[in-house]
Design a protein around this motif. Structure first.
Motif, PDB file in Angstrom:
ATOM      1  N   VAL A  11       0.877  -1.175   0.000  1.00 42.48           N
ATOM      2  CA  VAL A  11       0.000   0.000   0.000  1.00 42.48           C
ATOM      3  C   VAL A  11       0.913   1.223   0.000  1.00 42.48           C
ATOM      4  O   VAL A  11       1.702   1.414   0.935  1.00 42.48           O
ATOM      5  N   VAL A  13       1.523   5.230   0.081  1.00 48.03           N
ATOM      6  CA  VAL A  13       0.842   6.453   0.549  1.00 48.03           C
ATOM      7  C   VAL A  13       1.795   7.637   0.393  1.00 48.03           C
ATOM      8  O   VAL A  13       2.906   7.620   0.918  1.00 48.03           O
ATOM      9  N   SER A  25      -0.971   5.876   8.497  1.00 45.42           N
ATOM     10  CA  SER A  25      -0.460   4.623   7.905  1.00 45.42           C
ATOM     11  C   SER A  25      -0.075   3.629   8.994  1.00 45.42           C
ATOM     12  O   SER A  25      -0.300   2.429   8.861  1.00 45.42           O
ATOM     13  N   GLY A 131       1.572  -7.830   4.216  1.00 48.27           N
ATOM     14  CA  GLY A 131       1.579  -6.607   3.424  1.00 48.27           C
ATOM     15  C   GLY A 131       2.420  -5.550   4.101  1.00 48.27           C
ATOM     16  O   GLY A 131       2.882  -5.734   5.232  1.00 48.27           O
ATOM     17  N   ILE A 133       2.710  -1.055   4.418  1.00 46.35           N
ATOM     18  CA  ILE A 133       2.279   0.291   4.039  1.00 46.35           C
ATOM     19  C   ILE A 133       3.529   1.158   4.002  1.00 46.35           C
ATOM     20  O   ILE A 133       4.275   1.224   4.986  1.00 46.35           O
ATOM     21  N   GLU A 135       5.095   4.906   3.222  1.00 47.15           N
ATOM     22  CA  GLU A 135       4.641   6.289   3.043  1.00 47.15           C
ATOM     23  C   GLU A 135       5.794   7.246   2.794  1.00 47.15           C
ATOM     24  O   GLU A 135       6.896   7.032   3.283  1.00 47.15           O
ATOM     25  N   THR A 140       3.935   6.452  -4.552  1.00 47.42           N
ATOM     26  CA  THR A 140       2.930   6.053  -5.554  1.00 47.42           C
ATOM     27  C   THR A 140       3.458   6.214  -6.980  1.00 47.42           C
ATOM     28  O   THR A 140       2.959   5.584  -7.906  1.00 47.42           O
ATOM     29  N   ALA A 147       2.159  -0.695  -7.165  1.00 47.56           N
ATOM     30  CA  ALA A 147       1.492  -1.186  -5.944  1.00 47.56           C
ATOM     31  C   ALA A 147      -0.011  -1.344  -6.205  1.00 47.56           C
ATOM     32  O   ALA A 147      -0.610  -0.504  -6.896  1.00 47.56           O
ATOM     33  N   VAL A 149      -2.419  -0.822  -4.243  1.00 49.76           N
ATOM     34  CA  VAL A 149      -3.169   0.299  -3.652  1.00 49.76           C
ATOM     35  C   VAL A 149      -2.241   1.508  -3.578  1.00 49.76           C
ATOM     36  O   VAL A 149      -1.137   1.428  -3.031  1.00 49.76           O
ATOM     37  N   ARG A 150      -2.698   2.623  -4.157  1.00 53.99           N
ATOM     38  CA  ARG A 150      -1.890   3.854  -4.123  1.00 53.99           C
ATOM     39  C   ARG A 150      -2.802   5.009  -3.695  1.00 53.99           C
ATOM     40  O   ARG A 150      -3.864   5.227  -4.290  1.00 53.99           O
ATOM     41  N   ILE A 221      -8.310   0.351   0.738  1.00 55.14           N
ATOM     42  CA  ILE A 221      -7.550  -0.919   0.656  1.00 55.14           C
ATOM     43  C   ILE A 221      -8.511  -2.094   0.452  1.00 55.14           C
ATOM     44  O   ILE A 221      -8.303  -2.947  -0.420  1.00 55.14           O
ATOM     45  N   GLN A 225      -8.711  -4.722  -2.619  1.00 53.47           N
ATOM     46  CA  GLN A 225      -8.550  -6.173  -2.412  1.00 53.47           C
ATOM     47  C   GLN A 225      -9.721  -6.934  -3.013  1.00 53.47           C
ATOM     48  O   GLN A 225      -9.553  -7.979  -3.635  1.00 53.47           O
TER      49      GLN A 225
END
Ligand SMILES: Nc1ncnc2c1ncn2[C@@H]1O[C@H](COP(=O)(O)OP(=O)(O)O)[C@@H](O)[C@H]1O
Ligand SMILES: Nc1ccn([C@@H]2O[C@H](COP(=O)(O)OP(=O)(O)O)[C@@H](O)[C@H]2O)c(=O)n1
Length: 244
Positions: A11, A13, A25, A131, A133, A135, A140, A147, A149-150, A221, A225
């Motif tokens: 993820v 961020v 985060s 996973g 996260i 930041e 991103t 990734a 999730v951005r 997120i 998923q």
């Protein structure tokens, strides 16, 4: 370094100073049992190392010359992690306003960025969690553009300043605000973290409290998923139809 064979769910961020990247985060990672990587800590630690080595942080060549002796370690446990340069625990020292004042000069040096981006990717790959996260400012777009999730976490400048100044006792709102503005302006020349790149979801926390922001990020997120699982199921169904 123990590199896992399973690629962790990343993820990414990004966002400006004081938008809540680190605190939000961290809490999201705790709730999801994910690892957490604060990339800004590495730029701060390098600025600390340059200053401790007596190097002029405005001189790019001198900053680059510090990279060889930059022995950096950071944990990825969102419940508590330490930052070390060699044997020195710099977890607190890198938050000093003096480091905030010089970190952008260190971070704008392309060789520094290349070096640290490699380091971030190896830490991400080695994380011992389902996973992670990550930041920062360019996660991103540069560090993890693929990734699943951005997110761009933003908030109005006034809100970011008041949140940051509430943390720093002993500094006036004006002084904190001025430094934040200067740092955002310097950092923006290197990476665009004020507008979401294609495929990046913006979470604006200006009108949200901390828990609402955490919930909003978890919502993004979960949606990603779910979309991935649906795509995976649809592909599975297609393959079984094609297989005689
Ligand atoms: N949505 C929010 N509402 C209120 N306070 C927040 C919110 N998000 C973050 N904060 C607080 O704002 C401060 C700055 O957040 P931080 O995570 O350090 O930002 P960044 O990592 O983007 O610089 C912290 O004290 C944090 O607890
Ligand atoms: N991915 C990143 C993270 C931080 N940085 C630099 O490191 C500095 C400190 O990052 P930080 O995440 O601790 O800053 P805050 O947003 O918490 O104030 C930033 O001001 C940038 O100059 C960067 O260039 N790229």
């Amino acid at each position: 370094m123990n590199v896992s064979l399973v690629i962790p769910f990343v993820v990414a961020v990004d966002g400006p100073a004081g938008s809540g990247k680190s605190s939000v985060s961290k809490e999201v990672a705790r709730r999801l049992d994910f690892g957490f990587l604060d990339t800004g800590a590495a730029y701060r630690a390098l600025a600390w190392h340059a200053e401790a080595s007596g190097v002029d942080t405005d001189d790019a060549a001198s900053v680059v010359s510090c990279l060889d002796s930059f022995d950096y370690r950071i944990g990825t446990d969102p419940t508590g992690y330490a930052v070390h340069v060699g044997e020195v625990d710099v977890t607190e020292a890198i938050r000093d306003p003096q480091i905030s004042a010089v970190v952008s000069a260190v971070a704008r040096v392309p060789e520094v960025r290349r070096h640290l981006i490699e380091l971030f990717r190896s830490i991400m790959a080695a994380v011992d969690a389902p996973g992670i996260i990550v930041e920062g400012r360019d996660i991103t777009t540069v560090v993890a553009p693929d990734a699943p999730v951005r997110i761009l976490l933003t908030a109005s400048e006034a809100v970011r300043m008041s949140r940051r100044s509430a943390e720093l006792t002993g500094s006036s709102v004006e002084a904190v605000g001025e430094q934040l503005r200067k740092r955002d302006a310097a950092d923006s020349k290197v990476v665009d973290f004020m507008t979401a790149a294609d495929g990046v979801t913006t979470v604006d926390s200006t009108e949200l409290d901390f828990d609402q922001t955490v919930d909003a990020v978890i919502g993004v997120i979960r949606a990603a998923q779910l979309a991935l699982a649906q795509r995976h199921d649809a592909r599975g169904a297609q393959i079984s139809e094609e297989t005689p």
